[in-house]
Design an enzyme around this catalytic site. Structure first.
Site, PDB file in Angstrom:
ATOM      1  N   ASP A 197       0.831  -1.196   0.000  1.00 26.49           N
ATOM      2  CA  ASP A 197       0.000   0.000   0.000  1.00 26.49           C
ATOM      3  C   ASP A 197       0.868   1.250   0.000  1.00 26.49           C
ATOM      4  OD1 ASP A 197      -2.002   1.848   0.191  1.00 26.49           O
ATOM      5  OD2 ASP A 197      -2.409   1.498   2.325  1.00 26.49           O
ATOM      6  N   LYS A 204       1.664   7.833   1.037  1.00 29.82           N
ATOM      7  CA  LYS A 204       2.185   7.744   2.398  1.00 29.82           C
ATOM      8  C   LYS A 204       3.604   8.317   2.454  1.00 29.82           C
ATOM      9  CE  LYS A 204      -0.279   3.425   3.573  1.00 29.82           C
ATOM     10  NZ  LYS A 204      -1.024   3.878   4.756  1.00 29.82           N
ATOM     11  N   ASP A 215      -0.255  -5.039   4.866  1.00 27.05           N
ATOM     12  CA  ASP A 215      -1.638  -4.633   4.634  1.00 27.05           C
ATOM     13  C   ASP A 215      -2.498  -5.760   4.058  1.00 27.05           C
ATOM     14  OD1 ASP A 215      -3.290  -2.540   5.244  1.00 27.05           O
ATOM     15  OD2 ASP A 215      -3.078  -1.522   3.322  1.00 27.05           O
ATOM     16  N   ASP A 274      -5.836   6.456   0.011  1.00 25.02           N
ATOM     17  CA  ASP A 274      -5.219   5.622   1.048  1.00 25.02           C
ATOM     18  C   ASP A 274      -6.274   4.971   1.942  1.00 25.02           C
ATOM     19  OD1 ASP A 274      -3.071   4.447   2.333  1.00 25.02           O
ATOM     20  OD2 ASP A 274      -2.783   6.101   3.733  1.00 25.02           O
ATOM     21  N   ARG A 278     -11.232  -0.432   2.511  1.00 30.75           N
ATOM     22  CA  ARG A 278     -12.691  -0.533   2.562  1.00 30.75           C
ATOM     23  C   ARG A 278     -13.286  -0.647   1.161  1.00 30.75           C
ATOM     24  NH1 ARG A 278     -12.779   5.098   5.661  1.00 30.75           N
ATOM     25  NH2 ARG A 278     -10.805   4.140   6.289  1.00 30.75           N
TER      26      ARG A 278
END
Length: 426
Positions: A197, A204, A215, A274, A278
Site C-alpha cells: 500500500d 504515504k 496490509d 489511502d 474498505r
C-alpha cells in the site's frame, strides 16, 4: 535444545531480583509469578530468543496449554525458524498446539514476505495451497484476475489494483466437507489482501509506507483461521473471499474525485486513495451477501484510528449485531487474543457525506477525522445485508509489529486467527 522449566517462585540471586529467567545446570527456569503470568512467560521466551536461543524443549510440570502457547508467541522469530518441543501433555492438546502453530507460522510466512515476493496472485496461490494441504478435496476455488474483475462487477478491487503491473485478484474459496453442492453456506470470511500500500495519490510518507507489506494481514488472518478451524473439526460449509491488490501510482491509477458505482448500486466518491481497504472489502462483502450465509466475518488492517483507540495489544471489533460482537469479545478472552468493541451504529453511515455520490470513502481529514475507525466500519456495513446476516468486522490493530518489543518479534503476530476460528466453530 535448551531445556526450559517453570517456577512459581520469585527469583532473587545472581540473575537479578525478580528476574524472568534464571539458569542452572539443567537449563533455564522461567519465573512467572506476579501479575499477568502469561505475559511474563511470553517476555521470558522473547528474552531467551533475543540471546540467540533458537531451539528449546519445554519440560517439567506447570506447562498448561495456555502457558506453552504464550512461550511460543514470544519465542517465534522473524528471521529464523525456531525449533520448539512441547511439554508432555494431553494428546488432544498437543494436536491443538501443533495445528495452531501451523496456522500462526503460515501467517508469519506470508505477511513477513517482501512485497516483491508476495503480490496479489501469489497471495491467492499461497492461500489455496495452505488450505488444500489441510482439507484436500473438500476445497474448490475460483480466481478472477485483472480486467475480468470489471466484467464480474468487482469495481473496488479493480480500481484499487489497476495501476500495478501485477493484476488485482478476487479469490473465492469454498470449503464444503458435506460433498453436497447445494449445501447451505454456514459462514463467509472476507479478508483485505493489499499486498503493498503506497497510499496511491494520497501517498504515504516513507516511514508510513515501509511496513505496508502487512496490509494483507486481514487476508492472511481469515485464511489461517479457516485452516485452524478445519483442523479442529469444522464440518460446515464456509466460503473464503480474499480481495487482493497492490495500491500503486501510475497514469491509470484511480484518483481523488472519482466515483465508483458498486454492484449493489451504491456510488462512492473517492476522497482518499489511502482509504483503499474498505473499497476492496466492499466487493468481498457484496459477494459474501450473495452466498446468503447467516454469518459474515471480515478482517483487515483497516485504520490507524483503531490502533490509536485500542493500542497494539488488542484488535478492534465492530458490528450492528451487538450479541455477536459480545460473543467475539468473549471468545477473544478464551483464546488469549484480546479484542475490544468500538462504537458502531447505523447513523455512523452518514459520517462520510458526498456532494457527488451516495457516500464518500472517508472524510478529507487526517486519519479520516474523529471516529475514523467507526466511520470505516459503517462504510463496510453498507455492503452487508445486515437484516439477514450477522456480521462482525475485525480491525486488526494487533496483528503486526513494526518493530520488536518485549513480547513480540517484529512482523506478524497471528493475533486474531484463533478468535475467528472460535467464532466459526460456534
Amino acid at each position: 535444545m535448551l531445556r526450559i522449566s517453570l517456577s512459581a517462585d520469585t527469583y532473587s540471586g545472581i540473575w537479578g531480583d525478580n528476574a524472568l529467567v534464571s539458569y542452572e545446570a539443567e537449563g533455564a527456569v522461567i519465573h512467572f509469578s506476579g501479575d499477568f503470568p502469561l505475559r511474563r512467560i511470553q517476555q521470558a521466551a522473547r528474552q531467551l530468543q533475543s540471546q540467540g536461543i533458537n531451539s528449546a524443549s519445554l519440560e517439567g510440570t506447570g506447562w498448561s496449554y495456555e502457558r506453552q502457547w504464550a512461550f511460543y508467541c514470544g519465542f517465534a522469530n522473524t528471521k529464523t525458524q525456531v525449533e520448539l518441543r512441547w511439554a508432555s501433555i494431553d494428546e488432544d492438546e498437543l494436536e491443538l498446539l501443533n495445528a495452531r502453530r501451523r496456522s500462526a507460522d503460515w501467517v508469519r510466512q506470508v505477511v513477513n514476505a517482501t512485497p516483491e515476493a508476495m503480490y496479489p496472485e501469489k497471495l491467492a496461490e499461497e492461500a489455496i495451497a495452505f488450505l488444500g494441504g489441510i482439507a484436500g478435496d473438500a476445497i474448490s476455488h475460483e480466481l478472477i484476475v485483472g480486467d475480468a474483475l470489471v466484467d464480474h462487477g468487482w469495481i473496488g478491487i479493480h480500481s484499487v489494483g489497476r495501476a500495478s503491473s501485477r493484476p488485482p485478484v478476487m479469490l473465492t474459496l469454498d470449503f464444503n466437507p458435506t460433498g453436497n453442492a447445494d449445501a447451505p453456506v454456514a459462514a463467509c470470511l472476507v479478508g483485505k489482501g493489499i499486498t503493498f500500500d503506497s497510499g496511491g495519490y494520497s501517498i504515504k510518507s516513507s516511514e508510513g509506507m515501509v511496513t505496508m507489506k502487512c496490509d494483507m494481514g486481514g487476508a492472511a488472518t481469515v485464511t489461517a483461521a479457516l485452516g485452524y478451524a478445519i483442523e479442529q473439526g469444522l464440518r460446515q460449509r464456509v466460503k473464503l473471499i480474499l480481495c487482493c491488490a497492490e495500491n500503486m501510482i501510475a497514469g491509470n491509477a484511480y484518483k481523488l474525485g472519482d466515483v465508483l458505482t458498486y454492484k449493489n448500486g451504491l456510488s462512492v466518491e473517492i476522497v482518499n486513495t489511502d482509504a483503499e481497504g474498505r473499497l476492496v472489502l466492499a466487493d468481498g462483502l457484496i459477494a459474501a451477501t450473495e452466498t446468503k450465509a447467516p454469518l459474515v466475518i471480515d478482517a483487515a488492517t483497516l485504520t490507524g484510528a483503531a490502533m490509536m483507540a485500542v493500542g497494539s495489544d488488542y484488535n478492534a471489533l465492530f458490528g450492528l449485531d451487538k450479541e455477536l460482537v459480545f460473543k467475539a469479545q468473549q471468545l477473544s478472552e478464551l483464546v488469549n487474543e484480546p479484542a475490544w468493541p468500538l462504537p458502531l451504529e447505523k447513523w455512523h453511515q452518514g459520517h462520510c457525506p458526498s456532494f457527488y455520490a451516495d457516500t464518500a470513502n472517508s472524510r478529507a481529514q487526517k486519519g479520516g477525522g474523529m471516529g475514523g475507525a467507526s466511520n470505516a466500519a459503517a462504510f463496510l456495513s453498507r455492503f452487508v445485508d445486515t437484516d439477514n446476516s450477522s456480521w462482525v468486522h475485525f480491525d486488526l490493530a494487533s496483528c503486526f509489529r513494526d518493530s520488536g518489543d518485549s513480547r513480540w518479534a517484529a512482523g506478524a503476530t497471528g493475533l486474531g486467527v484463533a478468535n475467528i476460528a472460535a467464532l466459526l466453530l460456534q
